[in-house]
Design a protein around this motif. Sequence first.
Motif, PDB file in Angstrom:
ATOM      1  N   THR A 173     -12.273  -6.444   6.945  1.00  0.00           N
ATOM      2  CA  THR A 173     -11.963  -5.023   7.117  1.00  0.00           C
ATOM      3  C   THR A 173     -11.066  -4.775   8.325  1.00  0.00           C
ATOM      4  OG1 THR A 173     -14.076  -4.765   8.278  1.00  0.00           O
ATOM      5  CG2 THR A 173     -14.025  -4.190   5.926  1.00  0.00           C
ATOM      6  N   SER A 199     -17.251  -1.247   3.640  1.00  0.00           N
ATOM      7  CA  SER A 199     -16.316  -0.136   3.566  1.00  0.00           C
ATOM      8  C   SER A 199     -15.656   0.126   4.899  1.00  0.00           C
ATOM      9  CB  SER A 199     -17.031   1.128   3.082  1.00  0.00           C
ATOM     10  OG  SER A 199     -18.033   1.496   4.006  1.00  0.00           O
ATOM     11  N   CYS A 200     -14.519   0.802   4.839  1.00  0.00           N
ATOM     12  CA  CYS A 200     -13.805   1.179   6.068  1.00  0.00           C
ATOM     13  C   CYS A 200     -14.455   2.402   6.708  1.00  0.00           C
ATOM     14  CB  CYS A 200     -12.349   1.483   5.732  1.00  0.00           C
ATOM     15  SG  CYS A 200     -11.392   0.020   5.213  1.00  0.00           S
ATOM     16  N   HIS A 226      -9.426   1.518  -3.417  1.00  0.00           N
ATOM     17  CA  HIS A 226      -8.748   0.273  -3.044  1.00  0.00           C
ATOM     18  C   HIS A 226      -9.751  -0.770  -2.569  1.00  0.00           C
ATOM     19  CE1 HIS A 226      -7.103  -1.844   0.666  1.00  0.00           C
ATOM     20  NE2 HIS A 226      -6.512  -2.477  -0.321  1.00  0.00           N
ATOM     21  N   CYS A 254       0.801  -1.221   0.000  1.00  0.00           N
ATOM     22  CA  CYS A 254       0.000   0.000   0.000  1.00  0.00           C
ATOM     23  C   CYS A 254       0.838   1.276   0.000  1.00  0.00           C
ATOM     24  CB  CYS A 254      -0.966  -0.002   1.177  1.00  0.00           C
ATOM     25  SG  CYS A 254      -2.277  -1.250   1.035  1.00  0.00           S
ATOM     26  N   CYS A 282      -8.320  -1.955   7.398  1.00  0.00           N
ATOM     27  CA  CYS A 282      -8.883  -0.607   7.445  1.00  0.00           C
ATOM     28  C   CYS A 282      -8.045   0.382   8.253  1.00  0.00           C
ATOM     29  CB  CYS A 282     -10.307  -0.647   7.985  1.00  0.00           C
ATOM     30  SG  CYS A 282     -11.535  -1.158   6.754  1.00  0.00           S
ATOM     31  N   PHE A 287      -6.734   6.248   2.035  1.00  0.00           N
ATOM     32  CA  PHE A 287      -7.272   5.500   0.899  1.00  0.00           C
ATOM     33  C   PHE A 287      -8.796   5.413   1.007  1.00  0.00           C
ATOM     34  CE2 PHE A 287      -3.373   2.586  -0.118  1.00  0.00           C
ATOM     35  CZ  PHE A 287      -2.587   3.714  -0.299  1.00  0.00           C
ATOM     36  N   SER A 310     -11.105   2.697   0.898  1.00  0.00           N
ATOM     37  CA  SER A 310     -10.954   1.247   0.981  1.00  0.00           C
ATOM     38  C   SER A 310     -12.260   0.551   1.315  1.00  0.00           C
ATOM     39  CB  SER A 310      -9.912   0.874   2.041  1.00  0.00           C
ATOM     40  OG  SER A 310      -8.626   1.293   1.652  1.00  0.00           O
ATOM     41  N   ARG A 333     -13.916  -3.878   1.374  1.00  0.00           N
ATOM     42  CA  ARG A 333     -13.818  -5.274   0.966  1.00  0.00           C
ATOM     43  C   ARG A 333     -14.948  -5.566   0.004  1.00  0.00           C
ATOM     44  NH1 ARG A 333     -15.625 -10.417   2.060  1.00  0.00           N
ATOM     45  NH2 ARG A 333     -16.986  -9.857   3.829  1.00  0.00           N
ATOM     46  N   THR A 342      -5.119   1.426   5.914  1.00  0.00           N
ATOM     47  CA  THR A 342      -5.435   2.198   4.707  1.00  0.00           C
ATOM     48  C   THR A 342      -6.182   3.491   5.020  1.00  0.00           C
ATOM     49  OG1 THR A 342      -7.460   0.923   4.279  1.00  0.00           O
ATOM     50  CG2 THR A 342      -5.405   0.139   3.273  1.00  0.00           C
ATOM     51  N   GLU A 366      -9.992  -5.033  -1.068  1.00  0.00           N
ATOM     52  CA  GLU A 366      -9.451  -6.330  -0.663  1.00  0.00           C
ATOM     53  C   GLU A 366     -10.548  -7.361  -0.847  1.00  0.00           C
ATOM     54  OE1 GLU A 366      -6.343  -7.112   0.326  1.00  0.00           O
ATOM     55  OE2 GLU A 366      -5.632  -5.032   0.187  1.00  0.00           O
TER      56      GLU A 366
END
Length: 266
Positions: A238, A265-266, A231, A216, A242, A250, A252, A254, A245, A233
Amino acid sequence: MRRLALLAVCAALLAACTTGGRAPSPGGSAAPAARWWVPEPGTPWQWQLTTPVDTSVDAPVYDIDGVENGPDVVRALHAKGRKVICYVNAGAAENFRPDHGAFPPGVLGASNGWDGERWLDIRRLDLLRPLMAARFDTCRKSGFDAVEADLVDGYTGDTGFPLSAADQLAYNRMLADLAHQRGLSIGLKNDLDQIPQLVGVFDFAVNEECARYGECDRLTPFIRAGKAVFHVEYDLDTAGFCAETTALRFSSMRKNLTLDAPRWSC
């Protein structure tokens, strides 16, 4: 004479002010400013390549397939205040796409592991430029705001062609030019090794699994340039990425590998 010249200068300056800082062209219309959307770091997003697209997801940016989704879907998302990215496979020909017959057999290489897809000989800019231009034209006509050009790091794999890093740089820069000529922004998909050379001409990054592979930090030049890193994964929860990132700013989440509607989401 001096008074007339001064009046002419004042008139020109006034015209420039009323046309956004550009003097009118000889034909009388202002030259259009070349602008495109550049998403900011941390902007949440949704990535769905299956159809129909679930337009109810609360995310300001959607990345969706540019062939399977037409202007009606883009308009529906714009009506909700969303920006919409047009997914385009720029590195492989897909035998299920309507323009597949336009690809000369000589540019088709090895399978990339996905059903119906074969790597492209990206050295053939003369043949691929008009094909990619046509695909980007479709994105523009449908009203998309940006392009996600997929498979732009083929030089690192077994494509069936002796591709070099220089070949990939030339091709990726061509893609960026094609997008910007149409008023579209464009994201750099993966291709981590070439971020230092390309961060200046791409408007955001799209990355898969940098946390899983401990990569990253290599995407941070986009963040420093004020550009989003979108981004995902697939295998990590998460809780496994998380914190890292989010600290890097980011965007980010999943996703399922199928890239259907669900997101975490994060």
